[in-house]
Design a protein around this motif. Structure first.
Motif, PDB file in Angstrom:
ATOM      1  N   UNK A   1       0.829  -1.192   0.000  1.00  0.00           N
ATOM      2  CA  UNK A   1       0.000   0.000   0.000  1.00  0.00           C
ATOM      3  C   UNK A   1       0.869   1.249   0.000  1.00  0.00           C
ATOM      4  N   UNK A   2       0.401   2.199  -0.757  1.00  0.00           N
ATOM      5  CA  UNK A   2       1.156   3.458  -0.808  1.00  0.00           C
ATOM      6  C   UNK A   2       1.107   4.137   0.555  1.00  0.00           C
ATOM      7  N   UNK A   3       2.283   4.569   1.033  1.00  0.00           N
ATOM      8  CA  UNK A   3       2.351   5.233   2.332  1.00  0.00           C
ATOM      9  C   UNK A   3       1.723   6.615   2.246  1.00  0.00           C
ATOM     10  N   UNK A   4       0.970   6.985   3.259  1.00  0.00           N
ATOM     11  CA  UNK A   4       0.352   8.323   3.231  1.00  0.00           C
ATOM     12  C   UNK A   4       1.404   9.417   3.341  1.00  0.00           C
ATOM     13  N   UNK A   5       1.112  10.523   2.720  1.00  0.00           N
ATOM     14  CA  UNK A   5       2.060  11.641   2.759  1.00  0.00           C
ATOM     15  C   UNK A   5       2.236  12.121   4.194  1.00  0.00           C
ATOM     16  N   UNK A   6       3.475  12.408   4.600  1.00  0.00           N
ATOM     17  CA  UNK A   6       3.707  12.859   5.981  1.00  0.00           C
ATOM     18  C   UNK A   6       2.937  14.138   6.280  1.00  0.00           C
ATOM     19  N   UNK A   7       2.392  14.159   7.485  1.00  0.00           N
ATOM     20  CA  UNK A   7       1.612  15.326   7.887  1.00  0.00           C
ATOM     21  C   UNK A   7       2.559  16.462   8.266  1.00  0.00           C
ATOM     22  N   UNK A   8       2.377  17.570   7.632  1.00  0.00           N
ATOM     23  CA  UNK A   8       3.217  18.727   7.913  1.00  0.00           C
ATOM     24  C   UNK A   8       2.598  19.561   9.030  1.00  0.00           C
ATOM     25  N   UNK A   9       3.385  19.730  10.069  1.00  0.00           N
ATOM     26  CA  UNK A   9       2.907  20.514  11.206  1.00  0.00           C
ATOM     27  C   UNK A   9       2.922  21.997  10.853  1.00  0.00           C
ATOM     28  N   UNK A  10       1.816  22.627  11.103  1.00  0.00           N
ATOM     29  CA  UNK A  10       1.717  24.047  10.773  1.00  0.00           C
ATOM     30  C   UNK A  10       2.658  24.861  11.645  1.00  0.00           C
ATOM     31  N   UNK A  11       3.391  25.743  11.015  1.00  0.00           N
ATOM     32  CA  UNK A  11       4.316  26.602  11.750  1.00  0.00           C
ATOM     33  C   UNK A  11       3.531  27.737  12.408  1.00  0.00           C
ATOM     34  N   UNK A  12       3.825  27.980  13.687  1.00  0.00           N
ATOM     35  CA  UNK A  12       3.107  29.076  14.354  1.00  0.00           C
ATOM     36  C   UNK A  12       3.482  30.420  13.733  1.00  0.00           C
ATOM     37  N   UNK A  13       2.516  31.279  13.628  1.00  0.00           N
ATOM     38  CA  UNK A  13       2.760  32.602  13.073  1.00  0.00           C
ATOM     39  C   UNK A  13       3.288  33.513  14.158  1.00  0.00           C
ATOM     40  N   UNK A  14       4.323  34.286  13.807  1.00  0.00           N
ATOM     41  CA  UNK A  14       5.013  35.107  14.794  1.00  0.00           C
ATOM     42  C   UNK A  14       4.069  36.111  15.442  1.00  0.00           C
ATOM     43  N   UNK A  15       3.308  36.829  14.631  1.00  0.00           N
ATOM     44  CA  UNK A  15       2.451  37.871  15.186  1.00  0.00           C
ATOM     45  C   UNK A  15       1.335  37.285  16.033  1.00  0.00           C
ATOM     46  N   UNK A  16       0.849  36.105  15.644  1.00  0.00           N
ATOM     47  CA  UNK A  16      -0.204  35.467  16.428  1.00  0.00           C
ATOM     48  C   UNK A  16       0.344  35.042  17.793  1.00  0.00           C
ATOM     49  N   UNK A  17       1.544  34.477  17.814  1.00  0.00           N
ATOM     50  CA  UNK A  17       2.158  34.066  19.073  1.00  0.00           C
ATOM     51  C   UNK A  17       2.499  35.275  19.935  1.00  0.00           C
ATOM     52  N   UNK A  18       2.993  36.338  19.294  1.00  0.00           N
ATOM     53  CA  UNK A  18       3.316  37.554  20.034  1.00  0.00           C
ATOM     54  C   UNK A  18       2.076  38.160  20.667  1.00  0.00           C
TER      55      UNK A  18
END
Length: 201
Positions: free
Chosen positions: A10-27
């Motif tokens: 079976x074809x392996x599922x594409x790796x899940x890319x973790x969303x990078x936190x946005x600087x302004x949102x974190x600030x």
């Protein structure tokens, strides 16, 4: 020719890319957390005002000692260096003060007590003049920075105690921005004040 689907592969599922936190949102999240917390907000305002005042004083001391009191370089160093000694001693004694007082008073009351006992001694620093008053002002400056060094360690312990682990990074980043940014504002304000007085005189 064997079909891939029939071969059991079976074809392996594409790796899940973790969303990078946005600087302004974190600030923004860190800023809202600090300003929305009663204890953290008080410590942030106190730290910013203290840093602004200390930087304004340190910048003004250089102009006062070199241009108005005409002190030699060695004397200027002797007047300013006790501040570093006081800050170092205050940081060393902070753990002792925290252990002995915090059990009965709490970190907040300990901070207020330290400020009440040492704050009035800062009034010695404006009395800089050649002679004994110069060294009394240097002693006042040393005790002022002693209080700052001791209070900074107690404040950091308090901030870490009342902050959730998930918010520690954003809380610390906010404190790096607010009180540390006040240092630049204090230096700029001191320069503008001295320039205004020089042009006015």
């Amino acid at each position: 020719m064997v079909d891939r689907a029939d071969s059991g592969q079976r074809a392996e599922p594409a790796p899940h890319r973790k969303a990078r936190p946005r600087l302004w949102r974190e600030t923004n999240a860190g800023l809202r957390f600090v300003l929305g917390h009663r204890v953290l907000r008080a410590l942030a305002v106190k730290g910013a005002v203290t840093n602004l005042a200390l930087q304004l004083c340190q910048t003004s001391f250089l102009v006062l000692c070199t241009q108005q009191l005409c002190l030699p370089v060695g004397a200027l160093g002797m007047v300013m260096s006790p501040g570093g000694i006081g800050g170092f001693r205050g940081a060393l004694l902070a753990p002792v003060a925290g252990r002995s007082r915090s059990r009965r008073l709490g970190h907040g009351r300990t901070l207020r007590l330290v400020g009440m006992l040492t704050g009035p001694l800062a009034l010695l620093t404006p009395f800089k003049a050649p002679g004994p008053l110069l060294w009394a002002a240097a002693a006042g400056w040393m005790l002022t920075i002693f209080r700052s060094g001791l209070a900074n360690v107690l404040a950091v312990s308090t901030r870490q105690t009342v902050t959730l682990a998930a918010m520690l990074g954003r809380m610390n980043a906010t404190y790096r921005f607010l009180p540390t940014g006040a240092l630049s504002v204090g230096a700029l304000l001191a320069g503008r004040l001295h320039l205004a007085f020089a042009l006015g005189g």
